[in-house]
Motif scaffolding. Sequence first.
Motif, PDB file in Angstrom:
ATOM      1  N   SER A 168       0.844  -1.189   0.000  1.00  0.00           N
ATOM      2  CA  SER A 168       0.000   0.000   0.000  1.00  0.00           C
ATOM      3  C   SER A 168       0.878   1.238   0.000  1.00  0.00           C
ATOM      4  CB  SER A 168      -0.914   0.002   1.230  1.00  0.00           C
ATOM      5  OG  SER A 168      -0.178   0.314   2.403  1.00  0.00           O
ATOM      6  N   THR A 169       0.238   2.385   0.037  1.00  0.00           N
ATOM      7  CA  THR A 169       0.992   3.631   0.099  1.00  0.00           C
ATOM      8  C   THR A 169       1.720   3.779   1.437  1.00  0.00           C
ATOM      9  OG1 THR A 169      -1.139   4.661   0.659  1.00  0.00           O
ATOM     10  CG2 THR A 169      -0.328   4.955  -1.581  1.00  0.00           C
ATOM     11  N   LEU A 172       5.174   2.949   0.668  1.00  0.00           N
ATOM     12  CA  LEU A 172       5.864   4.055   0.013  1.00  0.00           C
ATOM     13  C   LEU A 172       6.303   5.108   1.029  1.00  0.00           C
ATOM     14  CD1 LEU A 172       3.684   4.553  -3.206  1.00  0.00           C
ATOM     15  CD2 LEU A 172       5.676   3.082  -2.850  1.00  0.00           C
ATOM     16  N   LYS A 173       5.519   5.264   2.105  1.00  0.00           N
ATOM     17  CA  LYS A 173       5.924   6.191   3.168  1.00  0.00           C
ATOM     18  C   LYS A 173       7.275   5.780   3.748  1.00  0.00           C
ATOM     19  CE  LYS A 173       1.378   7.672   4.904  1.00  0.00           C
ATOM     20  NZ  LYS A 173       0.481   7.671   6.101  1.00  0.00           N
ATOM     21  N   ASP A 194      -4.247   1.921  -2.384  1.00  0.00           N
ATOM     22  CA  ASP A 194      -3.996   3.356  -2.327  1.00  0.00           C
ATOM     23  C   ASP A 194      -4.760   3.965  -1.154  1.00  0.00           C
ATOM     24  OD1 ASP A 194      -3.498   5.998  -2.827  1.00  0.00           O
ATOM     25  OD2 ASP A 194      -3.809   5.850  -4.989  1.00  0.00           O
ATOM     26  N   GLY A 197      -2.631  10.189  -0.511  1.00  0.00           N
ATOM     27  CA  GLY A 197      -1.435  10.738  -1.133  1.00  0.00           C
ATOM     28  C   GLY A 197      -0.465  11.400  -0.187  1.00  0.00           C
ATOM     29  N   TRP A 199       1.872  10.146   1.463  1.00  0.00           N
ATOM     30  CA  TRP A 199       3.207   9.540   1.438  1.00  0.00           C
ATOM     31  C   TRP A 199       4.226  10.477   0.802  1.00  0.00           C
ATOM     32  CZ3 TRP A 199       5.614   8.785  -3.275  1.00  0.00           C
ATOM     33  CH2 TRP A 199       4.794   8.875  -4.404  1.00  0.00           C
ATOM     34  N   PHE A 215       4.576   8.082 -10.260  1.00  0.00           N
ATOM     35  CA  PHE A 215       3.442   7.563  -9.498  1.00  0.00           C
ATOM     36  C   PHE A 215       2.156   7.676 -10.319  1.00  0.00           C
ATOM     37  CE2 PHE A 215       3.949  12.014  -8.363  1.00  0.00           C
ATOM     38  CZ  PHE A 215       2.648  12.529  -8.326  1.00  0.00           C
ATOM     39  N   LEU A 218      -1.103   5.563  -9.474  1.00  0.00           N
ATOM     40  CA  LEU A 218      -1.843   5.746  -8.225  1.00  0.00           C
ATOM     41  C   LEU A 218      -3.092   6.593  -8.477  1.00  0.00           C
ATOM     42  CD1 LEU A 218       0.997   6.339  -5.617  1.00  0.00           C
ATOM     43  CD2 LEU A 218       0.036   4.214  -6.466  1.00  0.00           C
TER      44      LEU A 218
END
Length: 595
Positions: A168-169, A172-173, A194, A197, A199, A215, A218
């Motif tokens: 998941s995002t 990405l964090k 997702d 946003g 992140w 990205f 997304l």
Amino acid sequence: MDLDQKRTRTVDRVVDSVDRDVESPESTPMCPFPDEVLEPVLSLINSHKDRSSVSLVCKDWYNAERWSRRHVFIGNCYSVSPEIVAGRFPKIRSVTLKGKPRFSDFNLVPEDWGADVYPWLIVLAKAYPFLEELRLKRMAVSDGSLEFLATNFPEFKALSLLSCDGFSTDGLKAIATYCRNLTELDIQENGIDDLGGDWLSCFPESLTSLQVLNFASLNSEVSFNALEKLVTRCKSLRVLKVNRNINLDQLQKLLLQAPQLTELGTGTFTQDLVTRPVADLETSFGNCKNLQTISGLWDTNSLYLSVIYPACASLTFLNLSCATLRSFELTMLLMHCKSLRRLWVLDTVGDRGLEAIGLWCPLLEELRVFPADPFEQEEVAGVTESGLVSVSRGCPKLHYVLYFCHQMTNAAVATVVQNCPGFTHFRLCIMNLGQPDYLTNEPMDEAFGAVVRSCPNLQRLAVSGLLTDLTFEYIGKYAKNLEILSVAFAGSSDLGLKYVLGGCPRLRKLEIRDCPFGNAALLSGLTKFESMRSLWMSACNLTMNGCRVLAKEMPRLNVEVMKDEDSEDSQAHKVYIYRTVAGPRRDAPPFVLTL
């Protein structure tokens, strides 16, 4: 040859797909060059196949190649274990790893099939704490794996995730927060959860090294303020691909901060209320003097499409697979794009749009035409054989085509390959299953016969339409350099597959679904399979007994059968066969039987 040498040679083949006829190290004399000379020379060789061939010359070259190798490509994560790779190459900085079979893109492989990257990361962290790049395709990637990656490789710089799932995002964090030297974050076509946003706000203010940020796939809105600040301070940013939530006003602000871009993926390319004149956006595109690739352009129309014209003269790649352009819109655009080498479009451009390609793009080398609605059951206008012929007449350098259409003729394909005999990739998808030549009602055998006879450099072929065993006889006889063959809803009998396995000396990957091939056809390839990377067969006429015979005769192959609730015990509905030096995999779910 002793056991260690056999193992070494097999590992090289599996890791980098080395040709079988390369000589073994003990068959050639010792190398007279000292390591101080040899290793710098070998470091200049980038080809995976060439490096693997070098390692088989002699023991000195093997050791020099081993210590100078910085990148490893693994086409199947189960073909070799991470422990074997770590023992073979001690100084790797970059890893490319592929997981699930390609037919997972069509939902033919269950989500929990495997290809988890985490076991690889555990080994890589111990063997390569200095790892800088990881490129994954069709791998299962969890948020935990991304956090592990971000916190265990202090020099990590580049992450590419293509067609991966499971994260998941939030993952990405972790990448944005802990990877302080990041130069590339490339997220493409993934099954991502997702969650928002925010992140993008996790990149530290000190990060200025980013060169690639993608990205586009997304869905959620990102913090534009955080994005603009990131783009502003990363002066080396070359590639920026945003999602469709970025509007035209925001895009212009980004272009003002990053005129050095070479690749741009735009957001939504239409807007009800634009606070700045369209001419300002046109000027911003004109200031991007290095731009070579444009993609995105969601929801565009002729009113706003013209703003990219000033940047078109230098474009070599135009990806319009998200833009439902009509023929006149494409024509107006291509008049400004005379340097294009690669072009992706939707079939909404019609045959008239393809005529414009032939007229305005004489340097074109690659064309992909996708269906705007791949699930449309009724006949739609789309593109026909006429459009493809027009492209071939005007684009003599064309060597890669992926073409979705509803009708085709043998004569048209023969004309196309006569005009463009340099094809290396020919992928024709006639979307009406079992469709014959619509003018003569004959099978499409002669079309693909013309392809393999006229195109001696052909490496990849995807066939479709009404095909008999004659097509496969042509392929086996003439496709001497073919490496990848994809077949669906084709063939008459076992003889068709026998022709392919009895010919095609360079075949590495064979993908088959919904064909009448059975045990006899499968077992005819016993001498072929060890030189191939993989074979996929689903909805064919294979049985468990046939697969067991193959597994017994070829113990160095993994023969996996995927069972589902509807399949009979004696039938092998989905079979995946691949070469391996790691033995049966240890993470197979209950529905995967390794024979």
